[in-house]
Design a protein around this motif. Structure first.
Motif, short mmCIF file in Angstrom:
data_model
loop_
_atom_site.label_atom_id
_atom_site.label_comp_id
_atom_site.label_asym_id
_atom_site.label_seq_id
_atom_site.Cartn_x
_atom_site.Cartn_y
_atom_site.Cartn_z
N UNK A 1 48.93 -3.40 37.31
CA UNK A 1 49.21 -2.45 36.24
C UNK A 1 47.96 -2.01 35.51
N UNK A 2 47.01 -2.91 35.29
CA UNK A 2 45.89 -2.59 34.42
C UNK A 2 44.57 -2.37 35.14
N UNK B 1 44.39 -1.81 39.08
CA UNK B 1 44.61 -0.89 40.19
C UNK B 1 44.97 0.49 39.67
N UNK B 2 45.82 0.53 38.62
CA UNK B 2 46.26 1.83 38.09
C UNK B 2 45.26 2.44 37.14
N UNK B 3 44.20 1.74 36.82
CA UNK B 3 43.22 2.27 35.89
C UNK B 3 42.18 3.08 36.65
#
Lengths: 119, 159
Positions: free
Chosen positions: A81-82, A84-86
């Motif tokens: 969430x923090x 890979x998606x950043x």
């Protein structure tokens, strides 16, 4: 701070790689999860690896049982969430995101087997 | 309904692609990249503006259109409503989203504030394009003080 830990990381990576291949070769039957943890008289090292090769390692006291679901949560709810998606965290590089660091810190502190005494 | 991450990943790649050939294009190049993102958002907004509204004669005045942006458009694209809408009743509106979906994974505070505008350009264009289809010329700018909250300022241009 980074220089102090780099050697430790390299040693750890080499060791984990060797243990993983050792465990799979020595296994009398087909392995399900493979290498889970090892312990010494002082600490226990828990290991979790994803199909993509991301390795989550946590060192705890001897009294702590299997924490595969905790490590999985760290991977899916925090790393994916923090990091890979950043868009600003390139994969493969050291994580610079303060958000990831602080959420990880509060998550670990919230675990039932975490003792504030140990810092 | 498609997984929401698909749009997020695609958006991340769009921004990365425009910045890739020259990570620090300088003020001129950077402006071009932002403009490209905004015009992409504009065209998406135009078509969304055609497709989304359920009632044909629902919009009686400007404020209704802005409410449509804050509720229906935001829910369709970001799966939540805008957190606040303010206006000076003279054509300027400030739309505030306290946890903007595209900024949530990045930070919760001041880290990455300088990088944030790149990730808002497409959405500014989106708002502008939707307004355009619904009959309003506008100028949209985005402001970020602390992630993941951001504000979109919409100024309706009088003909």
């Amino acid at each position: 701070m980074e220089c102090v830990y780099t050697t430790e990381f390299k040693l750890m990576y080499g060791m984990l790689f060797s243990i993983r291949s050792f465990v799979s070769k020595m296994s009398p039957l087909d392995m399900k999860d493979g290498f889970l943890a090892f312990q010494t008289s002082r600490y226990k090292l828990h290991y979790y690896e994803t199909p993509t090769g991301i390795k989550v390692v946590m060192n705890t006291d001897l009294g702590v049982g299997p924490i595969r679901d905790v490590l999985h949560h760290i991977y899916s709810a925090l790393y994916v969430e923090l990091v890979v998606k950043n868009p600003l965290c390139p994969l493969g590089q050291t994580v610079q995101s303060e958000l990831f660091r602080s959420r990880l810190d509060s998550y670990v502190r919230s675990l039932s087997f975490f003792s504030a005494r140990a810092g | 309904m498609a997984d929401t991450v698909l749009f997020e990943f695609l958006h991340t790649e769009m921004v990365a692609e425009l910045w890739a050939p020259d990570p620090d294009p300088g003020p001129g190049g950077q402006k071009t990249s932002l403009t490209v993102l905004e015009s992409m958002g504009f065209r998406v907004g135009q078509t969304l503006g055609e497709r989304l509204p359920q009632e044909t004669l629902g919009f009686r005045e400007e404020l209704d259109v802005l409410r449509f942006l804050c509720k229906d458009l935001w829910v369709a694209v970001f799966h939540k409503q805008m957190d606040s809408l303010r206006t000076n009743h003279q054509g300027t509106y400030v739309l505030q989203d306290n946890s903007f979906r595209l900024l949530i994974p990045m930070a919760s505070g001041l880290q990455y504030v300088e990088e944030a505008p790149k990730f808002l350009a497409f959405t500014c264009g989106l708002l502008c394009g939707t307004l355009h289809t619904l009959g309003f010329q506008s100028l949209v700018t985005a402001f970020v003080t602390a992630l993941p909250a951001c504000k979109f300022q919409v100024v309706i241009q009088k003909p």
